[in-house]
Write an enzyme that holds these catalytic residues in place. Structure first.
Site, short mmCIF file in Angstrom:
data_model
loop_
_atom_site.label_atom_id
_atom_site.label_comp_id
_atom_site.label_asym_id
_atom_site.label_seq_id
_atom_site.Cartn_x
_atom_site.Cartn_y
_atom_site.Cartn_z
N ARG A 1 0.84 -1.26 0.15
CA ARG A 1 0.15 0.16 -0.07
C ARG A 1 0.82 1.17 -0.07
O ARG A 1 0.44 2.19 0.59
CB ARG A 1 -0.98 0.01 1.17
CG ARG A 1 -1.86 -1.23 0.99
CD ARG A 1 -3.26 -0.91 2.21
NE ARG A 1 -4.17 -1.80 2.09
CZ ARG A 1 -4.05 -2.97 2.72
NH1 ARG A 1 -2.89 -3.34 3.69
NH2 ARG A 1 -5.07 -4.12 2.55
N LYS B 1 1.81 11.20 -11.44
CA LYS B 1 0.86 10.45 -11.95
C LYS B 1 1.72 9.14 -12.16
O LYS B 1 2.52 9.00 -12.80
CB LYS B 1 0.48 10.94 -13.12
CG LYS B 1 -0.77 12.03 -13.10
CD LYS B 1 -1.34 12.31 -14.40
CE LYS B 1 -2.42 13.26 -14.29
NZ LYS B 1 -3.18 13.42 -15.77
N GLU C 1 5.93 16.73 -25.98
CA GLU C 1 5.55 17.31 -24.60
C GLU C 1 5.92 18.88 -24.43
O GLU C 1 5.59 19.63 -23.90
CB GLU C 1 5.83 16.37 -23.80
CG GLU C 1 5.31 15.06 -23.65
CD GLU C 1 3.91 15.35 -23.00
OE1 GLU C 1 3.47 16.37 -22.48
OE2 GLU C 1 3.05 14.42 -23.15
N LYS D 1 5.30 22.32 -15.07
CA LYS D 1 4.61 21.39 -14.51
C LYS D 1 4.46 21.34 -13.11
O LYS D 1 3.28 21.14 -12.34
CB LYS D 1 5.17 19.96 -14.82
CG LYS D 1 4.05 18.61 -14.69
CD LYS D 1 4.54 17.46 -15.62
CE LYS D 1 3.27 16.46 -15.10
NZ LYS D 1 3.55 15.28 -15.85
N GLU E 1 -5.56 16.49 -10.05
CA GLU E 1 -6.39 16.81 -11.39
C GLU E 1 -7.95 17.05 -10.95
O GLU E 1 -8.60 16.83 -11.69
CB GLU E 1 -6.28 15.78 -12.23
CG GLU E 1 -6.53 16.23 -13.63
CD GLU E 1 -5.82 15.37 -14.65
OE1 GLU E 1 -4.83 15.21 -15.22
OE2 GLU E 1 -6.93 14.25 -14.88
N ARG F 1 -5.00 21.17 -12.99
CA ARG F 1 -4.05 20.05 -13.37
C ARG F 1 -4.24 19.64 -15.05
O ARG F 1 -3.68 19.10 -15.57
CB ARG F 1 -3.63 19.23 -12.71
CG ARG F 1 -2.86 18.08 -12.95
CD ARG F 1 -2.24 17.17 -12.00
NE ARG F 1 -1.17 16.24 -12.35
CZ ARG F 1 -0.43 15.57 -11.71
NH1 ARG F 1 -0.54 15.67 -10.47
NH2 ARG F 1 0.64 14.65 -12.12
N ASN G 1 -3.16 18.14 -19.73
CA ASN G 1 -3.66 17.12 -20.76
C ASN G 1 -3.70 17.75 -22.42
O ASN G 1 -4.34 17.28 -23.32
CB ASN G 1 -5.03 16.40 -20.59
CG ASN G 1 -4.74 15.64 -19.39
OD1 ASN G 1 -3.95 14.55 -19.61
ND2 ASN G 1 -5.20 15.59 -18.25
N HIS H 1 -3.89 15.77 -25.56
CA HIS H 1 -3.60 14.50 -25.17
C HIS H 1 -4.99 13.66 -25.59
O HIS H 1 -4.87 12.41 -25.70
CB HIS H 1 -3.29 14.26 -23.63
CG HIS H 1 -1.77 14.52 -23.59
ND1 HIS H 1 -1.27 15.58 -23.69
CD2 HIS H 1 -0.89 13.63 -23.12
CE1 HIS H 1 0.00 15.69 -23.54
NE2 HIS H 1 0.24 14.33 -22.79
N HIS I 1 -3.97 10.53 -27.20
CA HIS I 1 -4.05 9.01 -26.62
C HIS I 1 -5.01 8.35 -27.62
O HIS I 1 -4.86 6.95 -27.59
CB HIS I 1 -4.65 9.30 -25.34
CG HIS I 1 -3.79 9.38 -23.99
ND1 HIS I 1 -4.15 10.16 -22.93
CD2 HIS I 1 -2.32 9.75 -24.31
CE1 HIS I 1 -3.00 10.12 -22.15
NE2 HIS I 1 -1.95 10.16 -23.12
N HIS J 1 4.40 8.67 -28.42
CA HIS J 1 3.54 9.41 -27.69
C HIS J 1 3.75 11.03 -28.25
O HIS J 1 2.62 11.79 -28.34
CB HIS J 1 3.94 9.35 -26.21
CG HIS J 1 3.26 10.21 -25.23
ND1 HIS J 1 1.74 9.92 -24.93
CD2 HIS J 1 3.62 11.31 -24.58
CE1 HIS J 1 1.40 10.99 -24.15
NE2 HIS J 1 2.53 11.86 -23.90
#
Length: 289
Positions: free
Chosen positions: A70, A92, A134, A177, A187, A191, A195, A198, A202, A214
């Site tokens: 955990r 992330k 990016e 960032k 997010e 935030r 994206n 994206h 994606h 990517h």
């Protein structure tokens, strides 16, 4: 895994666990294999997971660290441009499932991120392009001072715009960032701007048919998002042209692949993790229009 392997000696008892190459390694089965290996070796909460590699490695290592017992501390040693300016920063983590990219994961902040730009000299040209997509995104998130231009296949910075070195550009992207993440770690609001480009990016990656890295997919997504914003009256011709200028300066694609149907595209948009009610897009806007 996306670059020439970088050896890291932490100076303490350690073991190396390797994963496969590319997006296919970003899977729940990879995380299960890692966690089983952790248990077999006897990893405890007093230990640290160190992710050495590009974005795939930092995503998977971070998720495995967040899940095992955990939550174990994780340190990222980012060895690609994409990882140094984006993937390793912000906490992330996650993996892909057949239905889409990064649909399973956790927010898990690294204890540290190490970015040595000399390792970028090992990157092939297309892997550098993966990071440049990016970097182009950050140009539209307040990074006007980044300039726009090829950094060189071996990772050396060319004189461009304000003449920032590669190290300075990496640091500037990290700064942008980090500021966004500090204001909205999970997010819930701001935030989501990270994206930008994206949603389509994606979707193109999820189809798996277009041989796009990517950053290349995100570049097309940036141009597409600019066109959508222009059609909605949010930005003018000059801002759209700025998108294409920046992408061209980085030698990145800006047009949709052939053979992509509207229906397929809309179905993929709806699976995007940002989608809540219908299709959700991050769009540019210029005040005063």
């Amino acid at each position: 895994q996306e670059s020439v392997p970088v050896e890291v000696d932490p100076g303490v008892d350690h073991r190396v666990f390797r994963i496969g190459d590319g997006e296919t390694a970003k899977s729940l089965s990879t995380v299960e294999e890692l966690c089983s290996a952790f248990a077999g070796w006897g990893l405890t909460r007093a230990d640290v997971v160190v992710g050495v590699g590009g974005g795939v490695v930092t995503d998977v290592a971070g998720f495995a660290a967040a899940s095992y017992h955990r939550g174990l501390p994780v340190v990222h040693v980012a060895t690609t441009l994409l990882a140094q300016i984006d993937a390793a920063i912000g906490g992330k983590t996650g993996v892909n499932i057949p239905e889409g990219k990064n649909l399973v994961g956790a927010f898990w902040q690294p204890a540290a991120v190490l970015c040595d730009t000399t390792v970028l000299e090992t990157l092939p040209e297309r892997e550098m392009a993966c990071g440049l997509g990016e970097m182009a995104k950050y140009h539209f998130l307040g990074g006007d001072d980044l300039g726009g231009g090829d950094l060189g296949g071996g990772g050396t910075a060319a004189d461009d715009g304000p003449g920032l070195t590669l190290e300075q550009r990496v640091a500037r992207c990290v700064q942008i960032k980090a500021e966004v993440v500090a204001a909205d770690e999970r997010e819930a609001g701001r935030r989501a701007v990270l994206n930008y480009g994206h949603t389509l990016g994606h979707a193109l990656e999820t189809t798996g048919r277009y041989d796009l890295r990517h950053g290349e997919a995100v570049a097309i997504g940036l141009a597409y998002a600019a066109a959508v914003a222009h059609n909605l009256g949010r930005i003018g011709d000059a801002r759209v042209a700025e998108h294409h200028r920046v992408l061209a300066a980085y030698d990145l694609p800006s047009t949709l692949p052939k053979g992509l149907s509207d229906n397929e595209l809309l179905a993929l948009f709806a699976r995007d993790k940002k989608a809540i009610d219908g299709v959700t897009f991050v769009l540019d806007s210029v005040r005063g229009m």
